[in-house]
Motif scaffolding. Structure first.
Motif, PDB file in Angstrom:
ATOM      1  N   TYR A  52       1.153   4.022   5.523  1.00  0.00           N
ATOM      2  CA  TYR A  52       2.106   3.754   4.448  1.00  0.00           C
ATOM      3  C   TYR A  52       3.132   2.714   4.884  1.00  0.00           C
ATOM      4  O   TYR A  52       3.440   1.782   4.130  1.00  0.00           O
ATOM      5  N   GLU A  53       3.675   2.851   6.088  1.00  0.00           N
ATOM      6  CA  GLU A  53       4.700   1.928   6.545  1.00  0.00           C
ATOM      7  C   GLU A  53       4.175   0.496   6.608  1.00  0.00           C
ATOM      8  O   GLU A  53       4.890  -0.458   6.268  1.00  0.00           O
ATOM      9  N   ARG A  54       2.931   0.333   7.022  1.00  0.00           N
ATOM     10  CA  ARG A  54       2.341  -1.016   7.042  1.00  0.00           C
ATOM     11  C   ARG A  54       2.245  -1.597   5.632  1.00  0.00           C
ATOM     12  O   ARG A  54       2.570  -2.771   5.406  1.00  0.00           O
ATOM     13  N   GLU A  55       1.809  -0.762   4.691  1.00  0.00           N
ATOM     14  CA  GLU A  55       1.687  -1.245   3.317  1.00  0.00           C
ATOM     15  C   GLU A  55       3.060  -1.481   2.697  1.00  0.00           C
ATOM     16  O   GLU A  55       3.257  -2.439   1.943  1.00  0.00           O
ATOM     17  N   ARG A  56       4.022  -0.607   3.017  1.00  0.00           N
ATOM     18  CA  ARG A  56       5.373  -0.784   2.487  1.00  0.00           C
ATOM     19  C   ARG A  56       5.946  -2.127   2.932  1.00  0.00           C
ATOM     20  O   ARG A  56       6.576  -2.836   2.137  1.00  0.00           O
ATOM     21  N   THR A  57       5.711  -2.474   4.175  1.00  0.00           N
ATOM     22  CA  THR A  57       6.205  -3.756   4.684  1.00  0.00           C
ATOM     23  C   THR A  57       5.571  -4.919   3.938  1.00  0.00           C
ATOM     24  O   THR A  57       6.258  -5.895   3.574  1.00  0.00           O
ATOM     25  N   LYS A  58       4.267  -4.849   3.701  1.00  0.00           N
ATOM     26  CA  LYS A  58       3.586  -5.907   2.943  1.00  0.00           C
ATOM     27  C   LYS A  58       4.170  -6.052   1.537  1.00  0.00           C
ATOM     28  O   LYS A  58       4.410  -7.167   1.060  1.00  0.00           O
ATOM     29  N   ILE A  59       4.376  -4.908   0.881  1.00  0.00           N
ATOM     30  CA  ILE A  59       4.896  -4.941  -0.486  1.00  0.00           C
ATOM     31  C   ILE A  59       6.334  -5.455  -0.502  1.00  0.00           C
ATOM     32  O   ILE A  59       6.711  -6.266  -1.356  1.00  0.00           O
ATOM     33  N   ALA A  60       7.140  -5.001   0.455  1.00  0.00           N
ATOM     34  CA  ALA A  60       8.527  -5.450   0.524  1.00  0.00           C
ATOM     35  C   ALA A  60       8.602  -6.951   0.794  1.00  0.00           C
ATOM     36  O   ALA A  60       9.434  -7.660   0.212  1.00  0.00           O
ATOM     37  N   ASP A  61       7.724  -7.444   1.661  1.00  0.00           N
ATOM     38  CA  ASP A  61       7.705  -8.880   1.931  1.00  0.00           C
ATOM     39  C   ASP A  61       7.285  -9.662   0.689  1.00  0.00           C
ATOM     40  O   ASP A  61       7.782 -10.774   0.445  1.00  0.00           O
ATOM     41  N   ALA A  62       6.384  -9.092  -0.095  1.00  0.00           N
ATOM     42  CA  ALA A  62       5.883  -9.778  -1.284  1.00  0.00           C
ATOM     43  C   ALA A  62       6.898  -9.796  -2.417  1.00  0.00           C
ATOM     44  O   ALA A  62       7.052 -10.805  -3.110  1.00  0.00           O
ATOM     45  N   LEU A  63       7.632  -8.692  -2.597  1.00  0.00           N
ATOM     46  CA  LEU A  63       8.491  -8.562  -3.777  1.00  0.00           C
ATOM     47  C   LEU A  63       9.977  -8.701  -3.485  1.00  0.00           C
ATOM     48  O   LEU A  63      10.761  -8.970  -4.407  1.00  0.00           O
ATOM     49  N   GLY A  64      10.378  -8.510  -2.254  1.00  0.00           N
ATOM     50  CA  GLY A  64      11.781  -8.705  -1.890  1.00  0.00           C
ATOM     51  C   GLY A  64      12.742  -7.888  -2.718  1.00  0.00           C
ATOM     52  O   GLY A  64      12.551  -6.685  -2.941  1.00  0.00           O
ATOM     53  N   ASP A  65      13.781  -8.570  -3.225  1.00  0.00           N
ATOM     54  CA  ASP A  65      14.863  -7.893  -3.932  1.00  0.00           C
ATOM     55  C   ASP A  65      14.443  -7.345  -5.293  1.00  0.00           C
ATOM     56  O   ASP A  65      15.231  -6.639  -5.945  1.00  0.00           O
ATOM     57  N   LEU A  66      13.232  -7.648  -5.741  1.00  0.00           N
ATOM     58  CA  LEU A  66      12.777  -7.109  -7.022  1.00  0.00           C
ATOM     59  C   LEU A  66      12.588  -5.597  -6.943  1.00  0.00           C
ATOM     60  O   LEU A  66      12.664  -4.907  -7.961  1.00  0.00           O
ATOM     61  N   ILE A  67      12.365  -5.072  -5.747  1.00  0.00           N
ATOM     62  CA  ILE A  67      12.116  -3.641  -5.588  1.00  0.00           C
ATOM     63  C   ILE A  67      13.417  -2.859  -5.743  1.00  0.00           C
ATOM     64  O   ILE A  67      14.398  -3.103  -5.034  1.00  0.00           O
ATOM     65  N   VAL A  68      13.419  -1.918  -6.673  1.00  0.00           N
ATOM     66  CA  VAL A  68      14.544  -0.999  -6.822  1.00  0.00           C
ATOM     67  C   VAL A  68      14.376   0.182  -5.870  1.00  0.00           C
ATOM     68  O   VAL A  68      15.333   0.633  -5.242  1.00  0.00           O
ATOM     69  N   ARG A  69      13.151   0.667  -5.739  1.00  0.00           N
ATOM     70  CA  ARG A  69      12.859   1.772  -4.818  1.00  0.00           C
ATOM     71  C   ARG A  69      11.367   1.766  -4.521  1.00  0.00           C
ATOM     72  O   ARG A  69      10.552   1.462  -5.394  1.00  0.00           O
ATOM     73  N   ILE A  70      11.010   2.125  -3.303  1.00  0.00           N
ATOM     74  CA  ILE A  70       9.607   2.236  -2.907  1.00  0.00           C
ATOM     75  C   ILE A  70       9.461   3.519  -2.103  1.00  0.00           C
ATOM     76  O   ILE A  70      10.290   3.806  -1.217  1.00  0.00           O
ATOM     77  N   GLU A  71       8.420   4.313  -2.407  1.00  0.00           N
ATOM     78  CA  GLU A  71       8.246   5.619  -1.778  1.00  0.00           C
ATOM     79  C   GLU A  71       6.769   5.929  -1.566  1.00  0.00           C
ATOM     80  O   GLU A  71       5.914   5.545  -2.370  1.00  0.00           O
ATOM     81  N   HIS A  72       6.491   6.650  -0.486  1.00  0.00           N
ATOM     82  CA  HIS A  72       5.175   7.237  -0.230  1.00  0.00           C
ATOM     83  C   HIS A  72       5.099   8.537  -1.024  1.00  0.00           C
ATOM     84  O   HIS A  72       5.933   9.432  -0.843  1.00  0.00           O
ATOM     85  N   VAL A  73       4.126   8.649  -1.923  1.00  0.00           N
ATOM     86  CA  VAL A  73       3.982   9.836  -2.764  1.00  0.00           C
ATOM     87  C   VAL A  73       2.537  10.327  -2.668  1.00  0.00           C
ATOM     88  O   VAL A  73       1.725   9.792  -1.927  1.00  0.00           O
ATOM     89  N   GLY A  74       2.226  11.345  -3.456  1.00  0.00           N
ATOM     90  CA  GLY A  74       0.863  11.865  -3.447  1.00  0.00           C
ATOM     91  C   GLY A  74       0.600  12.737  -2.224  1.00  0.00           C
ATOM     92  O   GLY A  74       1.454  12.937  -1.357  1.00  0.00           O
ATOM     93  N   SER A  75      -0.618  13.229  -2.130  1.00  0.00           N
ATOM     94  CA  SER A  75      -0.954  14.230  -1.119  1.00  0.00           C
ATOM     95  C   SER A  75      -0.861  13.703   0.307  1.00  0.00           C
ATOM     96  O   SER A  75      -0.541  14.456   1.230  1.00  0.00           O
ATOM     97  N   THR A  76      -1.124  12.412   0.510  1.00  0.00           N
ATOM     98  CA  THR A  76      -1.048  11.892   1.885  1.00  0.00           C
ATOM     99  C   THR A  76       0.382  11.812   2.395  1.00  0.00           C
ATOM    100  O   THR A  76       0.610  11.578   3.575  1.00  0.00           O
ATOM    101  N   SER A  77       1.357  12.032   1.516  1.00  0.00           N
ATOM    102  CA  SER A  77       2.764  12.005   1.927  1.00  0.00           C
ATOM    103  C   SER A  77       3.266  13.379   2.343  1.00  0.00           C
ATOM    104  O   SER A  77       4.430  13.511   2.736  1.00  0.00           O
ATOM    105  N   VAL A  78       2.405  14.399   2.257  1.00  0.00           N
ATOM    106  CA  VAL A  78       2.805  15.773   2.577  1.00  0.00           C
ATOM    107  C   VAL A  78       2.115  16.210   3.860  1.00  0.00           C
ATOM    108  O   VAL A  78       0.889  16.396   3.877  1.00  0.00           O
ATOM    109  N   PRO A  79       2.824  16.364   4.958  1.00  0.00           N
ATOM    110  CA  PRO A  79       2.195  16.801   6.207  1.00  0.00           C
ATOM    111  C   PRO A  79       1.449  18.127   6.027  1.00  0.00           C
ATOM    112  O   PRO A  79       1.952  19.055   5.382  1.00  0.00           O
ATOM    113  N   GLY A  80       0.231  18.176   6.565  1.00  0.00           N
ATOM    114  CA  GLY A  80      -0.547  19.400   6.502  1.00  0.00           C
ATOM    115  C   GLY A  80      -1.341  19.594   5.234  1.00  0.00           C
ATOM    116  O   GLY A  80      -2.029  20.618   5.092  1.00  0.00           O
ATOM    117  N   LEU A  81      -1.286  18.645   4.303  1.00  0.00           N
ATOM    118  CA  LEU A  81      -1.991  18.800   3.028  1.00  0.00           C
ATOM    119  C   LEU A  81      -3.285  17.993   3.026  1.00  0.00           C
ATOM    120  O   LEU A  81      -3.255  16.774   3.179  1.00  0.00           O
TER     121      LEU A  81
END
Length: 216
Positions: A52-81
């Motif tokens: 997720y962190e690698r992808e977040r960096t790519k997205i942040a680099d692509a969109l810059g200040d346009l991003i209001v918020r970015i979050e890891h969601v879904g089942s892969t964001s829950v440890p042990g799930l």
């Protein structure tokens, strides 16, 4: 002004929003897939947060200040799930209807636009070339991104509901093997059950609840 103890959940946040059959048909940018692959649920992978962190960096680099918020969601964001091995990322932008402001940059970063659902919180979805990542672009301030955070953080802190959800996912992956497109719809019963407990807790007790409250 309401105090924390008087604060209520807006009905638009509590109520599940569903598209009608016609909307399900027209949401695909290039038409629906000829066939859907069977759902595969795998054991939790400790490498998912780093991916997720690698992808977040790519997205942040692509969109810059346009991003209001970015979050890891879904089942892969829950440890042990256990989960489908797909990283889901919510990106909130000021106006998701202005696709020219973000789609070309995301395309250039390696994501392909597959869904357009303006009736559902302004949602657009892109997938990473080669798969494994779904990027969900939402209109900032709409209910669904907050619902995702409430659900994620509840499962992170309530192992009984995490295990309930895991069991349902495993069961439905088997039951929908001949109709994989029905998997997400069939999960609604257990998801709604969990949300009933999420919304039984005062809003301010959730770690994801906005400090200034939430209005639609």
């Amino acid at each position: 002004m309401r105090t924390q103890h008087e604060e209520k959940y807006p009905e638009e946040l509590v109520r599940r929003q569903l598209g009608d059959e016609d909307q399900q048909d027209i949401r695909w940018v290039d038409g629906p897939p000829a066939a859907f692959d069977p759902i595969v649920i795998v054991e939790p992978d400790p490498a998912w947060p780093a991916e997720y962190e690698r992808e977040r960096t790519k997205i942040a680099d692509a969109l810059g200040d346009l991003i209001v918020r970015i979050e890891h969601v879904g089942s892969t964001s829950v440890p042990g799930l256990p989960a489908k091995p797909i990283i889901d990322i919510d990106v909130q932008v000021p106006d998701s209807s202005k696709e020219a402001a973000y789609l070309p940059a995301l395309n250039a970063a390696g994501y392909r636009h597959v869904l357009r659902e303006p009736w559902w919180n302004g949602h657009r979805m892109l997938v990473r070339t080669g798969g494994g990542v779904n990027v969900h672009v939402f209109q900032a301030g709409t209910p669904e991104p907050l619902r995702h955070l409430l659900f994620r953080d509840w499962l992170r802190s309530h192992p009984d509901d995490r295990d309930l959800y895991a069991a349902a996912k495993r069961r439905l992956a088997v039951e929908t093997v001949d109709d994989p497109d029905s998997y997400n719809l069939d999960k609604n019963a257990v998801i709604d059950d969990i949300y009933s407990r999420i919304f039984s807790v005062p809003p301010h007790e959730h770690p994801s609840w906005p400090a200034a409250g939430f209005t639609v």
